[in-house]
Scaffold this active site. Structure first.
Site, PDB file in Angstrom:
ATOM      1  CG  ASP A   1      -2.376   0.193   0.914  1.00  0.00           C
ATOM      2  OD1 ASP A   1      -2.712   0.255  -0.278  1.00  0.00           O
ATOM      3  OD2 ASP A   1      -3.194   0.276   1.853  1.00  0.00           O
TER       4      ASP A   1
ATOM      5  CG  ASN B   1       1.531   8.787   7.352  1.00  0.00           C
ATOM      6  OD1 ASN B   1       0.318   8.619   7.484  1.00  0.00           O
ATOM      7  ND2 ASN B   1       2.242   9.489   8.209  1.00  0.00           N
TER       8      ASN B   1
ATOM      9  CD  GLU C   1      -6.285   9.763  -3.617  1.00  0.00           C
ATOM     10  OE1 GLU C   1      -6.681  10.151  -2.501  1.00  0.00           O
ATOM     11  OE2 GLU C   1      -5.430  10.369  -4.289  1.00  0.00           O
TER      12      GLU C   1
ATOM     13  CB  THR D   1      -7.207  18.201   4.678  1.00  0.00           C
ATOM     14  OG1 THR D   1      -6.546  18.178   3.425  1.00  0.00           O
ATOM     15  CG2 THR D   1      -8.410  17.292   4.629  1.00  0.00           C
TER      16      THR D   1
ATOM     17  CD  GLU E   1      -4.059  13.192  16.497  1.00  0.00           C
ATOM     18  OE1 GLU E   1      -2.981  13.823  16.402  1.00  0.00           O
ATOM     19  OE2 GLU E   1      -4.580  12.908  17.588  1.00  0.00           O
TER      20      GLU E   1
ATOM     21  CB  CYS F   1       2.298  13.747  11.325  1.00  0.00           C
ATOM     22  SG  CYS F   1       2.000  12.425  12.503  1.00  0.00           S
TER      23      CYS F   1
ATOM     24  CE  LYS G   1       2.583  26.559  18.361  1.00  0.00           C
ATOM     25  NZ  LYS G   1       3.736  27.451  18.167  1.00  0.00           N
TER      26      LYS G   1
ATOM     27  CD  GLU H   1      -5.886   9.534  16.256  1.00  0.00           C
ATOM     28  OE1 GLU H   1      -4.802   9.446  15.665  1.00  0.00           O
ATOM     29  OE2 GLU H   1      -6.975   9.152  15.768  1.00  0.00           O
TER      30      GLU H   1
HETATM   31  P1  NDP Z   1      -4.454  15.198   3.193  1.00  0.00           P
HETATM   32  O1  NDP Z   1      -4.858  16.269   4.130  1.00  0.00           O
HETATM   33  O2  NDP Z   1      -4.224  15.559   1.781  1.00  0.00           O
HETATM   34  O3  NDP Z   1      -5.546  14.029   3.176  1.00  0.00           O
HETATM   35  C1  NDP Z   1      -5.949  13.362   4.362  1.00  0.00           C
HETATM   36  C2  NDP Z   1      -7.259  12.641   4.103  1.00  0.00           C
HETATM   37  O4  NDP Z   1      -8.311  13.608   3.992  1.00  0.00           O
HETATM   38  C3  NDP Z   1      -7.276  11.830   2.794  1.00  0.00           C
HETATM   39  O5  NDP Z   1      -8.046  10.666   2.996  1.00  0.00           O
HETATM   40  C4  NDP Z   1      -7.962  12.807   1.849  1.00  0.00           C
HETATM   41  O6  NDP Z   1      -8.545  12.174   0.742  1.00  0.00           O
HETATM   42  C5  NDP Z   1      -9.014  13.411   2.761  1.00  0.00           C
HETATM   43  N1  NDP Z   1      -9.530  14.706   2.340  1.00  0.00           N
HETATM   44  C6  NDP Z   1      -8.968  15.613   1.507  1.00  0.00           C
HETATM   45  N2  NDP Z   1      -9.769  16.710   1.393  1.00  0.00           N
HETATM   46  C7  NDP Z   1     -10.849  16.489   2.183  1.00  0.00           C
HETATM   47  C8  NDP Z   1     -12.031  17.241   2.499  1.00  0.00           C
HETATM   48  N3  NDP Z   1     -12.252  18.452   1.999  1.00  0.00           N
HETATM   49  N4  NDP Z   1     -12.925  16.702   3.346  1.00  0.00           N
HETATM   50  C9  NDP Z   1     -12.724  15.481   3.897  1.00  0.00           C
HETATM   51  N5  NDP Z   1     -11.640  14.713   3.623  1.00  0.00           N
HETATM   52  C10 NDP Z   1     -10.705  15.219   2.781  1.00  0.00           C
HETATM   53  O7  NDP Z   1      -3.171  14.519   3.842  1.00  0.00           O
HETATM   54  P2  NDP Z   1      -2.261  13.398   3.214  1.00  0.00           P
HETATM   55  O8  NDP Z   1      -3.053  12.177   2.938  1.00  0.00           O
HETATM   56  O9  NDP Z   1      -1.467  14.015   2.120  1.00  0.00           O
HETATM   57  O10 NDP Z   1      -1.305  13.056   4.457  1.00  0.00           O
HETATM   58  C11 NDP Z   1      -0.222  13.848   4.791  1.00  0.00           C
HETATM   59  C12 NDP Z   1      -0.565  14.807   5.906  1.00  0.00           C
HETATM   60  O11 NDP Z   1      -1.111  14.103   7.010  1.00  0.00           O
HETATM   61  C13 NDP Z   1       0.644  15.520   6.414  1.00  0.00           C
HETATM   62  O12 NDP Z   1       0.387  16.892   6.601  1.00  0.00           O
HETATM   63  C14 NDP Z   1       0.899  14.872   7.764  1.00  0.00           C
HETATM   64  O13 NDP Z   1       1.574  15.685   8.658  1.00  0.00           O
HETATM   65  C15 NDP Z   1      -0.480  14.528   8.202  1.00  0.00           C
HETATM   66  N6  NDP Z   1      -0.432  13.441   9.155  1.00  0.00           N
HETATM   67  C16 NDP Z   1      -0.698  13.694  10.478  1.00  0.00           C
HETATM   68  C17 NDP Z   1      -0.591  12.716  11.415  1.00  0.00           C
HETATM   69  C18 NDP Z   1      -0.916  12.981  12.858  1.00  0.00           C
HETATM   70  O14 NDP Z   1      -1.222  12.048  13.568  1.00  0.00           O
HETATM   71  N7  NDP Z   1      -0.860  14.206  13.334  1.00  0.00           N
HETATM   72  C19 NDP Z   1      -0.165  11.363  11.064  1.00  0.00           C
HETATM   73  C20 NDP Z   1       0.047  11.189   9.654  1.00  0.00           C
HETATM   74  C21 NDP Z   1      -0.080  12.210   8.745  1.00  0.00           C
HETATM   75  P3  NDP Z   1      -7.659  11.825  -0.563  1.00  0.00           P
HETATM   76  O15 NDP Z   1      -6.248  12.183  -0.277  1.00  0.00           O
HETATM   77  O16 NDP Z   1      -7.865  10.366  -0.730  1.00  0.00           O
HETATM   78  O17 NDP Z   1      -8.216  12.629  -1.688  1.00  0.00           O
END
Ligand code: NDP
Length: 474
Positions: free
Chosen positions: A83, A143, A169, A222, A240, A274, A441, A448
């Site tokens: 994946d 991730n 996705e 997001t 998160e 993250c 912030k 979690e």
């Molecule tokens: P994104 O914010 O791009 O996407 C996160 C999820 O939200 C995906 O499933 C995405 O769908 C979905 N999404 C996107 N737009 C919307 C919307 N308007 N409404 C509802 N859902 C939406 O993050 P990434 O997947 O690129 O992951 C990287 C980010 O995640 C980094 O900033 C990282 O720091 C953060 N992260 C935080 C963690 C924490 O625990 N604090 C742990 C791991 C990552 P899709 O992408 O499928 O279109």
């Protein structure tokens, strides 16, 4: 759809040796025909059935799921590697195992989620009841697809909620496996549902009136959108989000341990974590020794086939993320930082680059201010304790922070002033299920893991009981 066990699609990852049933309806899903259907007939019905069980009964199912996951660790780790591209050396110890920990921990807590008794005058009293929220929505980043699904599902289900989970996705497979395992462990069909789709699917779900709570792991932009949408309907949220965390290394630190922490906190999972400590503040007195030894150790990274257990540095998860990371390498060079090593695209099929170290980074550079989410470490110099604390806090983020020093008084003094949710002294990036995890912030809202997560997946009802007469003014 949901955990119904219906084989709507089957996916065959190369090397896995078997099909994966996909409990998700793909192309047929539209805003008009699926959400109400899913929520009303599947998740909500399952939630009512599930919440009627005792906590001990719910916990038994979660603990059974944890056992199944542990028994299938290798199979699930291979799937996680397919994946995400992460090396099997990592996924064998960090993904399904972490998911199993969450299910086991919250399964253990489920039977003791009680309220309290509050005595009042005249023999009156209040008792409180901890009630589930209803149908919760989990939205995952790419991730850690297994871990994110379990970290959200385990506390949600322990409290008596149902969950609808939308994976990224980019990494659609692992959450489906968790749905399958929960059913096998005895969860009612529809309790943990996986819906595939892009961001717009997440937005449609989080806006649905049948959803009581949204827990997102994703980026700050997001998070802002999802939280704003949820606020309109007064829904609970856990966010998160991203980070640009400081790792401060004083000149009395155990240098090998500090370098290990900097490596783990920048290059594990090819830097796609993250809470990574991507701003490494190193005391000027040890900076060159730190850089020389770091470069030497990085030279030992085994970059190669993620399925080879000797590999400890794999590709990026997607072409888009590789482009982002490489663009920051170019920005760092353009801004005048010193590229000590790495940052090159590797010429092989897939999304590969060598881990990059920048030195002489200043606070205002983009590589020091913006989350890269790739294997790009920024090393910044410091001399003064108060100055480095102020610089460490000068960021919109507040997910994590770490300090390395042999002076324990200084360690506590420094960490006490770092504005971040998860902090580390003489180690970095450990996330045991027993400890709260989350940011302050722009890095997020809520926590979690740990007992804290229970507060975010349940609400308290107060019941006032009067033993005497009730009076009125007239
Ligand atoms: P994104 O914010 O791009 O996407 C996160 C999820 O939200 C995906 O499933 C995405 O769908 C979905 N999404 C996107 N737009 C919307 C919307 N308007 N409404 C509802 N859902 C939406 O993050 P990434 O997947 O690129 O992951 C990287 C980010 O995640 C980094 O900033 C990282 O720091 C953060 N992260 C935080 C963690 C924490 O625990 N604090 C742990 C791991 C990552 P899709 O992408 O499928 O279109």
């Amino acid at each position: 759809m949901g955990g119904s066990g219906t084989l709507d699609t089957a996916i065959s990852p190369p090397g896995l040796g078997r099909d994966i049933p996909a409990h998700a309806v793909g192309p047929a899903l539209t805003a008009d025909n699926w959400a109400g259907d899913l929520l009303a007939t599947s998740a909500a019905a399952a939630q009512a059935e599930w919440a009627a069980l005792t906590g001990t009964e719910r916990g038994r199912v979660l603990r059974r799921a944890a056992e199944i996951i542990r028994g299938r660790n290798r199979e699930l780790s291979v799937l996680e590697s397919f994946d995400t591209g992460k090396p099997l050396q990592e996924t064998l110890v960090a993904d399904a195992t972490s998911g199993a920990d969450a299910l086991e921990y919250f399964g253990g807590l489920a039977g003791s989620l009680t309220g309290e008794h509050i005595p009042l005058s005249g023999g009156d009293f209040v008792y409180t009841v901890r009630e589930p929220l209803g149908v919760c929505l989990g939205i995952g980043a790419w991730n850690y697809p297994t871990q994110i699904a379990c970290w959200k599902a385990a506390p949600a289900l322990a409290c008596g909620n149902a969950m609808i989970f939308k994976p990224s996705e980019t990494t659609p497979l692992c959450a489906l496996k968790i749905a399958e395992i929960l059913i096998e462990a005895g969860a009612p069909a529809g309790l943990f549902n996986v819906v595939q789709g892009f961001g717009e699917t997440g937005a449609m779900l989080s806006g649905h009136p049948g959803i009581a709570k949204v827990s997102l792991t994703g980026s700050v932009p997001t998070g802002r959108k999802v939280a704003a949408q949820a606020a309109g309907a007064m829904k609970h949220v856990t966010m998160e989000l991203g980070g640009k965390s400081p790792l401060i290394i004083f000149d009395d630190a155990d240098l090998e341990s500090a370098i290990s922490a900097a490596i783990n906190g920048n290059f594990y999972s090819s830097g796609q974590i993250c809470s990574n400590g991507t701003r490494v503040f190193v005391h000027r007195a040890i900076k060159e020794a730190f850089l020389a030894r770091l470069a030497e150790r990085l030279g030992n990274a085994v970059i190669g086939d993620p399925m080879d257990e000797a590999t400890n540095f794999g590709p990026m998860t997607s072409a888009a993320q590789l482009d982002i990371a490489l663009s920051y390498v170019a920005k760092g060079v353009a801004e005048g930082a010193r590229l000590v090593m790495g940052g090159d695209r590797i010429d092989r099929p897939g999304f590969w680059m060598t881990p990059a170290i920048f030195a002489d980074v200043t606070d205002s550079m983009a590589i020091a201010r913006e989350e890269i989410f790739g294997p790009v470490m920024s090393v910044l110099d410091f001399e003064d304790e108060a100055d480095v604390i102020a610089r460490a806090n000068d960021t919109e983020f507040g997910l994590a922070g770490g300090v390395f020093t042999r002076d324990l008084a200084r360690a506590h003094r420094v960490i006490g002033q770092i504005r971040a949710g998860s902090c580390y002294i003489n180690t970095y990036n450990l996330t045991p299920v027993e400890a709260p995890f989350g940011g302050v912030k722009a890095s997020g809202v809520g926590r979690e893991n740990s007992k804290e997560a229970i507060n975010h997946y349940s609400e308290v009802k107060s019941v006032y009981v009067c033993l005497g007469e009730t009076e009125a003014a007239f």
